[in-house]
Enzyme design. Structure first.
Site, PDB file in Angstrom:
ATOM      1  N   PRO A 167       0.835  -1.203   0.174  1.00 18.88           N
ATOM      2  CA  PRO A 167      -0.006  -0.033   0.025  1.00 18.88           C
ATOM      3  C   PRO A 167       0.860   1.189  -0.120  1.00 18.88           C
ATOM      4  CG  PRO A 167      -0.579  -1.577   1.732  1.00 18.88           C
ATOM      5  CD  PRO A 167       0.665  -2.028   1.464  1.00 18.88           C
ATOM      6  N   GLU A 168       0.553   2.129  -0.916  1.00 21.42           N
ATOM      7  CA  GLU A 168       1.192   3.435  -0.745  1.00 21.42           C
ATOM      8  C   GLU A 168       0.539   4.436  -0.217  1.00 21.42           C
ATOM      9  OE1 GLU A 168       4.153   4.554  -3.752  1.00 21.42           O
ATOM     10  OE2 GLU A 168       4.357   2.518  -4.573  1.00 21.42           O
TER      11      GLU A 168
END
Ligand SMILES: [Zn+2]
Length: 276
Positions: A2-3
């Site tokens: 996840p960014e």
């Protein structure tokens, strides 16, 4: 992984929990990147969630007595369930609210984190070392120029260093450098002031576009059953090549290239992002 845009979208998805009171905290497997504090169930019971903020890729849940830090690690995902549903194998942590809604952390690889930061979260060892947020004014051309003058590392590596600026993950580093027309292997200190200005602008644009895409797909992203997934976005370079060949650059038609930098894949166009 996840960014920043996925984390921000997760934070927005949790907003329905604001002003709710904790009925119960359940730790099924506390062995995350750091152990989940064993006193959390007692600490949070009966407390109200007043705010949800974000710093880098940490979600800060502000309760009566202090702040809980949540991090998704490599593979984590937070779901908001309307009512208690049977946990699955990788569902390690729940906060059950008095309304019946449940915040649930699912994390197959267990690199995520659930930590208590007390009343001064900005002093927490994980937060106090962080550089500025990419979308805030403090991150500007002057800042990037000043803070890269002694950095010999490649610019792609530098902008992914959270001491310099937070939240520029692998996808957005490649995309920003393409949009700024800067070769990812240039040493950070070789960038001119004008190049720093272009890069800062494109980091902000790239992340803003991703956030907008995240906002529009919030419902799909947050569905309790689906996979975390990533926002459907058109990338200029990311994922458009392998070791042997590349798809044509959307700007000039030259094949996109893939290299390894710091154990991560980097994608770029050798023509649009000429080294000199
Ligand atoms: Zn090109």
């Amino acid at each position: 992984m996840p960014e920043l845009p996925e984390v921000e979208t997760t934070r927005l998805g949790l907003m329905p929990l604001l002003q709710q009171t904790v009925a119960q905290v359940i730790i099924r497997n506390g062995s995350l990147r750091w152990p989940i504090p064993q006193q959390l169930p007692e600490l949070l019971r009966g407390k109200t969630l007043h705010a949800l903020s974000r710093r880098a890729k940490y979600i800060l849940a502000h309760f009566d007595e202090g702040v809980l830090l949540l991090h998704l690690g490599m593979s984590g995902r937070i779901c908001l369930l309307e009512k208690d549903e049977a946990p699955q194998k990788h569902d390690h942590f729940d906060i059950v609210f008095a309304s019946g809604q449940v915040l649930r952390l699912r994390d197959p690889r267990r690199f995520g984190a659930v930590l208590w930061a007390g009343k001064t979260p900005q002093e927490h060892m994980l937060l106090k070392v962080l550089g500025p947020e990419p979308l805030e004014q403090a991150f500007d051309a002057d800042y990037l120029y000043r803070n890269t003058r002694t950095r010999s590392a490649a610019i792609k590596i530098a902008i992914m260093d959270s001491h310099l600026v937070v939240g520029v993950g692998n996808i957005y580093a490649s995309e920003s450098l393409f949009r700024a027309r800067i070769h990812p292997q240039r040493s950070a200190k070789s960038l001119t002031k004008a190049e720093c200005a272009r890069l800062v602008t494109e980091i902000k644009n790239t992340l803003s576009d991703a956030l907008a895409a995240g906002g529009s797909s919030l419902r799909d992203f947050f569905g309790a059953d689906g996979n975390p997934g990533y926002f459907q976005q058109q990338y200029f370079v990311y994922g458009r090549a392998n070791d042997k060949s590349g798809e044509p650059c959307l700007v000039c038609g030259a094949p996109i290239k893939m290299i390894r930098q710091g154990q991560r894949s980097t994608f770029y166009c050798g023509k649009c992002q000429a080294k000199t």
